[in-house]
Scaffold this active site. Structure first.
Site, mmCIF file in Angstrom:
data_model
loop_
_atom_site.group_PDB
_atom_site.id
_atom_site.type_symbol
_atom_site.label_atom_id
_atom_site.label_comp_id
_atom_site.label_asym_id
_atom_site.label_seq_id
_atom_site.Cartn_x
_atom_site.Cartn_y
_atom_site.Cartn_z
ATOM 1 N N LYS A 177 -96.859 -111.540 46.382
ATOM 2 C CA LYS A 177 -97.919 -112.486 46.775
ATOM 3 C C LYS A 177 -98.615 -113.112 45.555
ATOM 4 O O LYS A 177 -98.833 -114.304 45.527
ATOM 5 C CB LYS A 177 -98.972 -111.795 47.660
ATOM 6 C CG LYS A 177 -98.419 -111.262 48.974
ATOM 7 C CD LYS A 177 -99.512 -110.640 49.815
ATOM 8 C CE LYS A 177 -100.226 -109.487 49.192
ATOM 9 N NZ LYS A 177 -99.786 -108.181 49.113
ATOM 10 N N ARG A 225 -106.533 -108.956 56.444
ATOM 11 C CA ARG A 225 -105.655 -107.797 56.547
ATOM 12 C C ARG A 225 -105.725 -107.158 57.945
ATOM 13 O O ARG A 225 -104.969 -106.237 58.240
ATOM 14 C CB ARG A 225 -106.102 -106.711 55.558
ATOM 15 C CG ARG A 225 -105.688 -106.933 54.114
ATOM 16 C CD ARG A 225 -104.426 -106.185 53.829
ATOM 17 N NE ARG A 225 -104.322 -105.389 52.628
ATOM 18 C CZ ARG A 225 -104.337 -105.810 51.375
ATOM 19 N NH1 ARG A 225 -104.585 -107.025 51.066
ATOM 20 N NH2 ARG A 225 -104.112 -104.978 50.398
ATOM 21 N N ARG A 281 -93.791 -100.263 39.116
ATOM 22 C CA ARG A 281 -94.814 -101.220 38.698
ATOM 23 C C ARG A 281 -95.862 -100.548 37.811
ATOM 24 O O ARG A 281 -96.934 -101.066 37.610
ATOM 25 C CB ARG A 281 -95.469 -101.814 39.956
ATOM 26 C CG ARG A 281 -96.434 -102.941 39.676
ATOM 27 C CD ARG A 281 -96.711 -103.782 40.879
ATOM 28 N NE ARG A 281 -97.749 -103.237 41.727
ATOM 29 C CZ ARG A 281 -98.370 -103.933 42.667
ATOM 30 N NH1 ARG A 281 -98.032 -105.173 42.917
ATOM 31 N NH2 ARG A 281 -99.306 -103.380 43.408
ATOM 32 N N ARG A 320 -101.993 -99.534 37.772
ATOM 33 C CA ARG A 320 -102.911 -99.545 38.916
ATOM 34 C C ARG A 320 -103.084 -98.149 39.485
ATOM 35 O O ARG A 320 -102.122 -97.440 39.756
ATOM 36 C CB ARG A 320 -102.370 -100.486 40.004
ATOM 37 C CG ARG A 320 -102.725 -101.917 39.732
ATOM 38 C CD ARG A 320 -102.239 -102.822 40.821
ATOM 39 N NE ARG A 320 -102.696 -102.454 42.157
ATOM 40 C CZ ARG A 320 -102.650 -103.290 43.176
ATOM 41 N NH1 ARG A 320 -102.200 -104.517 43.015
ATOM 42 N NH2 ARG A 320 -103.047 -102.910 44.370
ATOM 43 N N ARG A 352 -100.542 -97.336 52.012
ATOM 44 C CA ARG A 352 -100.723 -98.798 52.070
ATOM 45 C C ARG A 352 -99.634 -99.428 52.940
ATOM 46 O O ARG A 352 -99.895 -100.397 53.653
ATOM 47 C CB ARG A 352 -100.727 -99.385 50.658
ATOM 48 C CG ARG A 352 -102.070 -99.152 49.956
ATOM 49 C CD ARG A 352 -101.962 -99.123 48.459
ATOM 50 N NE ARG A 352 -101.689 -100.400 47.867
ATOM 51 C CZ ARG A 352 -101.053 -100.539 46.693
ATOM 52 N NH1 ARG A 352 -100.637 -99.489 46.030
ATOM 53 N NH2 ARG A 352 -100.866 -101.739 46.205
#
Ligand code: AMP
Length: 184
Positions: free
Chosen positions: A13, A88, A120, A125, A136
């Site tokens: 995104k 969301r 990632r 993160r 998630r």
């Protein structure tokens, strides 16, 4: 143009959002970025948001709507925007009063998402731990998938295969938004 990007974490995104923002000359706004900044603050709100994010859960609809509407009331968003990570939940979509032209869904399988997020770690993160990633993904299926149906019924949903090359996804989105190749 007012656009929304929906997809699981790691679906691409922000990559597509930034490309589209440049091309269309409208700002890109990510609720995930906003919340990550808030989570750094040493305030009660900051600590609460940090816990919610690191567990992979969602910030409350009321708080999210307040923050998004506050941002969008700024003059730089007058001509349009690309929203990433919002809405969301169906409740957020229903309560959102700023208007939307199209919703782009970057469709990527759970398996591919797990691979992408596991690698990632260069971005460091805190919510990219395996447990939070699984949560998630679960939250996406439970709360965000119904948002796709909501926009589909309104004739606003564009579903794009998010497992193509970045450039091909970008081209497909532009084509389906009827943006001429050489525009701006
Ligand atoms: P993201 O970067 O979009 O994956 O968002 C990271 C985290 O921020 C999510 O896992 C949620 O905890 C929180 N978040 C982002 N957008 C929203 C939203 N629209 N509603 C509730 N929580 C959100």
């Amino acid at each position: 143009m007012k656009l929304i990007l929906i997809g699981m974490p790691g679906a691409g995104k922000s990559t597509q959002g930034n490309l589209l923002s440049k091309k269309l000359g409208i700002p890109y706004l990510s609720t995930g970025h906003i919340f990550r900044d808030l989570a750094k603050e040493h305030t009660k709100l900051g600590r609460q948001i940090k816990i919610i994010m690191n567990t992979g859960l969602l910030v409350s609809d009321a708080r999210t709507l307040n923050i998004v509407e506050e941002y969008l009331s700024r003059p730089e968003y007058d001509k349009g925007y690309i929203l990433d990570g919002f809405p969301r939940t169906v409740n957020q979509a229903k309560e959102f009063k700023n208007g939307i032209d199209k919703v782009i869904y970057l469709n990527v399988t759970d398996k591919e998402i797990l691979w992408r997020l596991a690698y990632r770690d260069d971005q460091g993160r805190e919510d990219d731990t395996l447990l939070a990633i699984r949560k998630r993904i679960e939250v996406f299926h439970k709360f965000t998938k119904p948002v796709l149906d909501y926009y589909k019924h309104k004739g606003k949903l564009l579903e794009v295969n998010g497992e193509q090359k970045i450039e091909d996804i970008y081209k497909e989105i532009l084509k389906r938004l009827n943006v001429p190749k050489h525009a701006k």
